[in-house]
Design a protein around this motif. Structure first.
Motif, PDB file in Angstrom:
ATOM      1  N   TRP A 372       9.972  -5.994   0.729  1.00  0.00           N
ATOM      2  CA  TRP A 372       8.644  -5.569   1.141  1.00  0.00           C
ATOM      3  C   TRP A 372       7.987  -4.767   0.022  1.00  0.00           C
ATOM      4  O   TRP A 372       8.645  -4.299  -0.901  1.00  0.00           O
ATOM      5  CB  TRP A 372       8.728  -4.715   2.410  1.00  0.00           C
ATOM      6  CG  TRP A 372       9.174  -5.506   3.607  1.00  0.00           C
ATOM      7  CD1 TRP A 372      10.430  -6.000   3.846  1.00  0.00           C
ATOM      8  CD2 TRP A 372       8.371  -5.914   4.709  1.00  0.00           C
ATOM      9  NE1 TRP A 372      10.456  -6.682   5.032  1.00  0.00           N
ATOM     10  CE2 TRP A 372       9.205  -6.643   5.595  1.00  0.00           C
ATOM     11  CE3 TRP A 372       7.032  -5.724   5.050  1.00  0.00           C
ATOM     12  CZ2 TRP A 372       8.738  -7.185   6.782  1.00  0.00           C
ATOM     13  CZ3 TRP A 372       6.567  -6.257   6.253  1.00  0.00           C
ATOM     14  CH2 TRP A 372       7.406  -6.990   7.103  1.00  0.00           C
ATOM     15  N   ASP A 373       6.657  -4.571   0.153  1.00  0.00           N
ATOM     16  CA  ASP A 373       5.926  -3.763  -0.813  1.00  0.00           C
ATOM     17  C   ASP A 373       6.544  -2.381  -0.941  1.00  0.00           C
ATOM     18  O   ASP A 373       6.897  -1.749   0.069  1.00  0.00           O
ATOM     19  CB  ASP A 373       4.469  -3.590  -0.378  1.00  0.00           C
ATOM     20  CG  ASP A 373       3.711  -4.892  -0.389  1.00  0.00           C
ATOM     21  OD1 ASP A 373       2.936  -5.088  -1.319  1.00  0.00           O
ATOM     22  OD2 ASP A 373       3.892  -5.702   0.542  1.00  0.00           O
ATOM     23  N   ARG A 376       1.954   1.439  -0.620  1.00  0.00           N
ATOM     24  CA  ARG A 376       0.916   1.122   0.356  1.00  0.00           C
ATOM     25  C   ARG A 376      -0.438   1.241  -0.330  1.00  0.00           C
ATOM     26  O   ARG A 376      -0.764   2.281  -0.898  1.00  0.00           O
ATOM     27  CB  ARG A 376       0.983   2.076   1.542  1.00  0.00           C
ATOM     28  CG  ARG A 376       2.282   1.976   2.343  1.00  0.00           C
ATOM     29  CD  ARG A 376       2.242   0.790   3.277  1.00  0.00           C
ATOM     30  NE  ARG A 376       3.496   0.630   4.004  1.00  0.00           N
ATOM     31  CZ  ARG A 376       3.564   0.131   5.232  1.00  0.00           C
ATOM     32  NH1 ARG A 376       2.466  -0.230   5.858  1.00  0.00           N
ATOM     33  NH2 ARG A 376       4.725  -0.004   5.823  1.00  0.00           N
ATOM     34  N   VAL A 380      -4.617  -3.873   1.895  1.00  0.00           N
ATOM     35  CA  VAL A 380      -3.491  -4.755   1.595  1.00  0.00           C
ATOM     36  C   VAL A 380      -2.544  -4.747   2.793  1.00  0.00           C
ATOM     37  O   VAL A 380      -2.149  -3.673   3.265  1.00  0.00           O
ATOM     38  CB  VAL A 380      -2.735  -4.311   0.326  1.00  0.00           C
ATOM     39  CG1 VAL A 380      -1.467  -5.147   0.142  1.00  0.00           C
ATOM     40  CG2 VAL A 380      -3.636  -4.451  -0.899  1.00  0.00           C
ATOM     41  N   PRO A 382       1.033  -5.149   3.987  1.00  0.00           N
ATOM     42  CA  PRO A 382       2.405  -5.253   3.457  1.00  0.00           C
ATOM     43  C   PRO A 382       3.159  -6.395   4.132  1.00  0.00           C
ATOM     44  O   PRO A 382       3.079  -6.576   5.354  1.00  0.00           O
ATOM     45  CB  PRO A 382       3.022  -3.891   3.817  1.00  0.00           C
ATOM     46  CG  PRO A 382       1.862  -2.982   4.042  1.00  0.00           C
ATOM     47  CD  PRO A 382       0.781  -3.842   4.627  1.00  0.00           C
ATOM     48  N   ARG A 383       3.891  -7.120   3.327  1.00  0.00           N
ATOM     49  CA  ARG A 383       4.626  -8.264   3.857  1.00  0.00           C
ATOM     50  C   ARG A 383       5.765  -8.596   2.901  1.00  0.00           C
ATOM     51  O   ARG A 383       5.693  -8.266   1.704  1.00  0.00           O
ATOM     52  CB  ARG A 383       3.700  -9.474   4.050  1.00  0.00           C
ATOM     53  CG  ARG A 383       3.047  -9.925   2.778  1.00  0.00           C
ATOM     54  CD  ARG A 383       1.776 -10.745   3.006  1.00  0.00           C
ATOM     55  NE  ARG A 383       1.196 -11.118   1.732  1.00  0.00           N
ATOM     56  CZ  ARG A 383       0.433 -10.324   0.986  1.00  0.00           C
ATOM     57  NH1 ARG A 383       0.158  -9.101   1.398  1.00  0.00           N
ATOM     58  NH2 ARG A 383      -0.042 -10.737  -0.166  1.00  0.00           N
ATOM     59  N   HIS A 387       9.413 -10.774  -5.636  1.00  0.00           N
ATOM     60  CA  HIS A 387       8.870 -10.201  -6.871  1.00  0.00           C
ATOM     61  C   HIS A 387       9.823  -9.103  -7.346  1.00  0.00           C
ATOM     62  O   HIS A 387      10.253  -8.290  -6.540  1.00  0.00           O
ATOM     63  CB  HIS A 387       7.470  -9.625  -6.666  1.00  0.00           C
ATOM     64  CG  HIS A 387       6.937  -8.983  -7.920  1.00  0.00           C
ATOM     65  ND1 HIS A 387       6.436  -9.728  -8.966  1.00  0.00           N
ATOM     66  CD2 HIS A 387       6.889  -7.674  -8.310  1.00  0.00           C
ATOM     67  CE1 HIS A 387       6.073  -8.903  -9.938  1.00  0.00           C
ATOM     68  NE2 HIS A 387       6.332  -7.660  -9.564  1.00  0.00           N
ATOM     69  N   GLU A 400       2.111  -8.710  -9.407  1.00  0.00           N
ATOM     70  CA  GLU A 400       2.078  -7.900  -8.190  1.00  0.00           C
ATOM     71  C   GLU A 400       0.870  -6.975  -8.222  1.00  0.00           C
ATOM     72  O   GLU A 400       0.647  -6.248  -9.191  1.00  0.00           O
ATOM     73  CB  GLU A 400       3.356  -7.070  -8.063  1.00  0.00           C
ATOM     74  CG  GLU A 400       3.397  -6.212  -6.811  1.00  0.00           C
ATOM     75  CD  GLU A 400       4.656  -5.357  -6.736  1.00  0.00           C
ATOM     76  OE1 GLU A 400       5.260  -5.276  -5.652  1.00  0.00           O
ATOM     77  OE2 GLU A 400       5.025  -4.762  -7.769  1.00  0.00           O
ATOM     78  N   HIS A 401       0.074  -7.034  -7.155  1.00  0.00           N
ATOM     79  CA  HIS A 401      -1.079  -6.155  -6.967  1.00  0.00           C
ATOM     80  C   HIS A 401      -1.975  -6.076  -8.209  1.00  0.00           C
ATOM     81  O   HIS A 401      -2.285  -4.989  -8.706  1.00  0.00           O
ATOM     82  CB  HIS A 401      -0.616  -4.749  -6.575  1.00  0.00           C
ATOM     83  CG  HIS A 401       0.246  -4.710  -5.352  1.00  0.00           C
ATOM     84  ND1 HIS A 401      -0.082  -5.370  -4.191  1.00  0.00           N
ATOM     85  CD2 HIS A 401       1.448  -4.101  -5.118  1.00  0.00           C
ATOM     86  CE1 HIS A 401       0.875  -5.156  -3.285  1.00  0.00           C
ATOM     87  NE2 HIS A 401       1.811  -4.405  -3.817  1.00  0.00           N
ATOM     88  N   TRP A 407      -4.149  -7.611  -3.249  1.00  0.00           N
ATOM     89  CA  TRP A 407      -3.304  -8.085  -2.145  1.00  0.00           C
ATOM     90  C   TRP A 407      -2.387  -9.244  -2.555  1.00  0.00           C
ATOM     91  O   TRP A 407      -1.556  -9.678  -1.781  1.00  0.00           O
ATOM     92  CB  TRP A 407      -4.176  -8.500  -0.958  1.00  0.00           C
ATOM     93  CG  TRP A 407      -5.238  -9.499  -1.280  1.00  0.00           C
ATOM     94  CD1 TRP A 407      -5.174 -10.842  -1.154  1.00  0.00           C
ATOM     95  CD2 TRP A 407      -6.544  -9.229  -1.807  1.00  0.00           C
ATOM     96  NE1 TRP A 407      -6.341 -11.452  -1.558  1.00  0.00           N
ATOM     97  CE2 TRP A 407      -7.207 -10.474  -1.955  1.00  0.00           C
ATOM     98  CE3 TRP A 407      -7.220  -8.067  -2.160  1.00  0.00           C
ATOM     99  CZ2 TRP A 407      -8.509 -10.578  -2.451  1.00  0.00           C
ATOM    100  CZ3 TRP A 407      -8.521  -8.166  -2.645  1.00  0.00           C
ATOM    101  CH2 TRP A 407      -9.152  -9.407  -2.791  1.00  0.00           C
ATOM    102  N   ARG A 409       0.793 -10.752  -4.289  1.00  0.00           N
ATOM    103  CA  ARG A 409       2.113 -10.199  -4.631  1.00  0.00           C
ATOM    104  C   ARG A 409       3.154 -11.300  -4.698  1.00  0.00           C
ATOM    105  O   ARG A 409       3.535 -11.890  -3.679  1.00  0.00           O
ATOM    106  CB  ARG A 409       2.537  -9.142  -3.609  1.00  0.00           C
ATOM    107  CG  ARG A 409       3.909  -8.563  -3.890  1.00  0.00           C
ATOM    108  CD  ARG A 409       4.230  -7.378  -2.988  1.00  0.00           C
ATOM    109  NE  ARG A 409       5.539  -6.869  -3.315  1.00  0.00           N
ATOM    110  CZ  ARG A 409       6.653  -7.179  -2.642  1.00  0.00           C
ATOM    111  NH1 ARG A 409       6.580  -7.970  -1.590  1.00  0.00           N
ATOM    112  NH2 ARG A 409       7.814  -6.684  -3.009  1.00  0.00           N
TER     113      ARG A 409
END
Length: 597
Positions: A372-373, A376, A380, A382-383, A387, A400-401, A407, A409
């Motif tokens: 997960w991310d 925060r 966005v 998180p999911r 990566h 990523e980001h 959003w 990733r």
């Protein structure tokens, strides 16, 4: 009438059979009528064989035999087994029964009317039958998976003992003498038997990580994961380069409790209570069956199909990858892999592969991190995603980001509009605002609205496997509608939404995309094609990826930013009724260097 027995192979493991035959002769249960052996007998063998004939060829010995025992190297199993069966005799065949699946099918067809037992000693243990009963009765709860851990050590003499030792093939004939298929074959066979998944079509999704610490062909440190027809996940993690030698253990992970089967010792531990048993040997069980057909065979040939399919997967897999010498330690005549005991135990405990555990000495250990991310960010959702993702040479191929689309990733699933709920990010002025993704299981995200109401449930499978000069990512997501849902792609005609891969920041002039439709973003984007290739001609670290699988149009961006995806609802909304499913399956192979079209 006392069964007349011929033994093929009186050295190695065959010596144990010779000793058992002598004991059974003393009990009046069998009569040894001959031995097939190509090497001279030593003193013990001569004493046990006595005046019975010893020949290098098997057929003459089988003329008056009722039962043939084949305990020879695996690449000789098939012709010798055929000779036993062609003589009209019953057969005890050591494991693995055949080196190829085609050989197994032929042997099964040939064995009609004869009893054929495979020498899986562990399956004769009452401990196995006791554990199978606990699993069926629900005493362990729901079976969440079966893990096998094995930490043995084999020294230099083990690999010098015979020309076939440590070989995948000998003179063009398959041998498959690796850790999974020979020393720890009982662990695989026992796990499949406990699950009731022994048929040739009872195993699916076989994943393999085959590694070697020595200059041999076969694997000595390996991880296998498969799924049975019952849906049970089985992980077998083993090594012949252990730091501390321990008996192999099979763990059944239940929702209520766990059970540990020490199958080599016929010990079962449930809730901390140990039970010990004595096992029937394959030969004694076969003799009991011949005397009374109502007595079932412990390991009949036709119930070793699932195991043989695993052998076939190992045989046809890419050659085992060498372990980085920095992680190897010479210990006298042994070779140890640093930290391997802990990794093997962790894989079996958590039902994860070496790659998923990011083991530093596994070539796939650092290629993709799933999670997960870590931060925060506003707007966005998180999911879980992959990566960083890397080539085997270490080139990072995901972003990523990024500033242009925070959003985005790595590699994951992108659902920008489900019933008006944004489950990706970037804007909250949609009717349902920003939703959220909940973790309901290790591989089962739930896609929810802002209040937590489930819109879609996902079953996700992410697999990594080596391929020639690279590695392959296999991503499958099965979305199930919890209620009626309408999925839409991103606006502005882009239609993005589905599987999505955000590339790192690259010079657009170095990036080329190809498909059967042509070359370049304009030719590839928005059109269906069986595959899509991405070539990054970086002057220092070039790489190539080939994506295949989606039946939806491709979403491709190269100029403004670099991103590849499947457009799940590009041209029109996708409507799913309650309980209806939609599968997204994508396969990506990553290679260092620029590959020719």
């Amino acid at each position: 009438m006392t069964p007349r027995v011929v033994l093929a192979g009186a050295s190695g493991y065959g010596r144990l059979h010779l000793r058992e035959i002598a004991a059974l002769e003393a009990e009046g249960r069998v009569r040894l009528t001959g031995v097939c052996e190509v090497a001279p007998l030593d003193a013990e063998a001569r004493r046990l064989v006595g005046d019975r004939p010893v020949r290098a060829e098997l057929p003459p010995l089988m003329a008056d035999a009722d039962l043939g025992i084949v305990s020879t190297p695996v690449h000789t199993h098939v012709p010798l087994a055929h000779q036993v069966l062609d003589a009209g005799a019953h057969l005890l065949l050591e494991k693995p029964p055949t080196p190829t699946l085609a050989d197994w099918h032929e042997l099964v067809a040939r064995s009609t009317g004869r009893a054929v037992q495979v020498g899986f000693q562990s399956l004769g243990s009452p401990a196995v039958r006791r554990l199978a009963g606990l699993m069926r009765s629900g005493a362990l709860g729901e079976v969440r998976g079966i893990g096998v851990r094995g930490t043995w050590s084999r020294d230099d003499a083990y690999y010098a003992r015979a020309p076939w030792a440590g070989r995948r093939a000998l003179d063009g004939v398959p041998v498959v003498d690796g850790a999974l298929t020979n020393p720890f074959a009982h662990g695989i066979a026992t796990a499949l038997a406990l699950d009731g998944s022994t048929g040739v079509d009872d195993v699916h999704d076989i994943e393999l990580e085959l590694l070697r610490s020595r200059d041999v062909e076969a694997d000595d440190t390996s991880c296998l994961r498969l799924r049975t027809r019952r849906g049970t996940v089985v992980v077998v993690a083993v090594t012949l380069c252990a730091e501390v030698v321990r008996d192999p253990v099979l763990v059944v992970h239940g929702s209520r409790t766990r059970a540990e089967l020490h199958y080599a010792r016929h010990r079962l531990v449930v809730d901390g209570i140990e039970e010990r048993y004595r096992a029937d040997s394959p030969l004694r069980n076969l003799l009991d069956h011949l005397a009374d057909p109502a007595v079932p065979l412990n390991a009949p040939l036709d119930r070793t199909g699932a195991f043989t399919r695993v052998v076939e997967a190992v045989r046809t897999a890419p050659d085992p990858a060498p372990i980085d010498p920095a992680w190897l330690r010479r210990n006298g005549r042994r070779v140890d892999v640093d930290g391997v005991d802990h990794v093997v135990a962790k894989a079996a405990e958590h039902l994860r592969t070496f790659a998923e555990l990011e083991v530093p000495w596994s070539p796939l250990g650092g290629v993709a991190r799933y999670g997960w991310d870590a931060v925060r960010l506003p707007l966005v959702v998180p999911r879980p995603a992959l990566h960083p993702v890397r080539t085997l040479g270490g080139v990072v191929v995901t972003g990523e980001h990024p500033a242009d689309h925070p959003w985005h990733r790595g590699i994951g699933l992108a659902l920008p509009d489900v019933n008006g709920v944004n489950l990706w990010g970037g804007r909250d002025d949609v009717p349902g605002g920003l939703g959220r993704v909940e973790a309901t299981g290790p591989d089962e995200p739930a896609w929810c609205d802002a209040a937590g109401g489930v819109l879609l449930r996902e079953h996700r499978r992410v697999r990594r496997r080596p391929v020639a000069d690279g590695w392959e990512l296999d991503w499958t997501s099965v979305l199930t509608a919890e209620r009626e849902v309408v999925l839409r792609g991103t606006g502005g005609g882009a239609g993005c939404g589905g599987w999505f891969w955000r590339l790192p920041e690259l010079d657009p002039l170095s990036v080329r995309v190809y498909s059967p439709n042509g070359a370049g973003e304009a030719e590839v984007d928005g059109r269906t094609a069986p595959w899509l290739a991405v070539v990054v001609a970086d002057p220092v670290r070039p790489w190539t990826a080939v994506v295949s699988g989606p039946t939806d149009p491709w979403f491709v961006r190269v100029g403004r930013y670099q991103g590849i995806g499947s457009a799940l609802a590009r041209d029109e909304p996708l409507v799913l009724r309650p309980g209806q499913r939609r599968e997204i399956a994508v396969r990506v192979t990553f290679h260092d260097g620029v590959r020719p079209p």
